[in-house]
Design a protein around this motif. Structure first.
Motif, PDB file in Angstrom:
ATOM      1  N   ARG A   2     -41.835 122.895 -13.354  1.00  0.00           N
ATOM      2  CA  ARG A   2     -41.488 123.182 -11.962  1.00  0.00           C
ATOM      3  C   ARG A   2     -42.195 124.417 -11.434  1.00  0.00           C
ATOM      4  N   GLU A  18     -38.013 121.249 -16.543  1.00  0.00           N
ATOM      5  CA  GLU A  18     -36.868 120.345 -16.652  1.00  0.00           C
ATOM      6  C   GLU A  18     -37.027 119.611 -17.980  1.00  0.00           C
ATOM      7  N   PRO A  19     -36.411 120.113 -19.040  1.00  0.00           N
ATOM      8  CA  PRO A  19     -36.602 119.475 -20.347  1.00  0.00           C
ATOM      9  C   PRO A  19     -35.961 118.094 -20.401  1.00  0.00           C
ATOM     10  N   GLU A  20     -36.582 117.217 -21.176  1.00  0.00           N
ATOM     11  CA  GLU A  20     -36.033 115.883 -21.388  1.00  0.00           C
ATOM     12  C   GLU A  20     -35.219 115.807 -22.661  1.00  0.00           C
ATOM     13  N   GLY A  21     -35.020 116.927 -23.291  1.00  0.00           N
ATOM     14  CA  GLY A  21     -34.280 117.002 -24.540  1.00  0.00           C
ATOM     15  C   GLY A  21     -34.417 118.395 -25.098  1.00  0.00           C
ATOM     16  N   ALA A  23     -35.822 121.677 -26.670  1.00  0.00           N
ATOM     17  CA  ALA A  23     -37.158 122.261 -26.582  1.00  0.00           C
ATOM     18  C   ALA A  23     -37.613 122.882 -27.897  1.00  0.00           C
ATOM     19  N   ARG A  29     -31.332 123.585 -27.916  1.00  0.00           N
ATOM     20  CA  ARG A  29     -31.742 123.429 -26.523  1.00  0.00           C
ATOM     21  C   ARG A  29     -32.984 124.251 -26.221  1.00  0.00           C
ATOM     22  N   GLU A  44     -24.653 125.483 -17.604  1.00  0.00           N
ATOM     23  CA  GLU A  44     -24.974 124.296 -18.405  1.00  0.00           C
ATOM     24  C   GLU A  44     -24.105 124.254 -19.661  1.00  0.00           C
TER      25      GLU A  44
END
Length: 133
Positions: A2, A18-21, A23, A29, A44
């Motif tokens: 982003r 914007e992680p998809e899972g 990192a 996370r 979060e």
């Protein structure tokens, strides 16, 4: 990605993604662990706890009991907590104001869970509004 930001002397970069899972290679996370001092991080983390309490519904959990009572009950709690924030802001200590504000934010996060609105959506609205401040 982003956004990419450089620090003041331009020798470090912060990448906003914007992680998809997870990192981190460990499955965490982030590579810095699951705890984070940022507002978005704690929101979060709380979102995950609230969602877990909704699924597991442990008997000894205030959050699970709150969720089980439904949206109308949580909305009533938001009204109560907002009033307590006002009273604390008008005449109580800074610590008390922080505590009451935390209670209000927690109950707002519960409502977001009940309505299936991710806190990230709220932060996105604030981010977009920031330019007009």
């Amino acid at each position: 990605m982003r956004e990419a930001r450089a620090d003041c002397d331009r020798d470090a970069l912060l990448l906003v993604v914007e992680p998809e899972g997870p990192a981190c290679h460990t499955g965490a996370r982030t590579c810095f662990g699951d705890t984070t001092p940022t507002a978005a991080g704690i929101f979060e983390e709380l979102r995950r706890v609230i969602a877990d309490r909704e699924l597991a519904a442990p008997e000894d959990s205030y959050t699970a009991r709150l969720l089980a009572k439904g949206l109308d009950h949580t909305l009533k709690k938001i009204g109560e907590e907002a009033t307590e924030v006002i009273l604390a802001a008008k005449g109580e200590s800074e610590a008390r104001l922080a505590e009451e504000t935390a209670d209000l934010l927690f109950h707002l996060l519960v409502v977001l869970q009940q309505r299936r609105v991710p806190p990230a959506d709220v932060l996105g609205v604030l981010r977009r509004r920031r330019s007009g401040l």
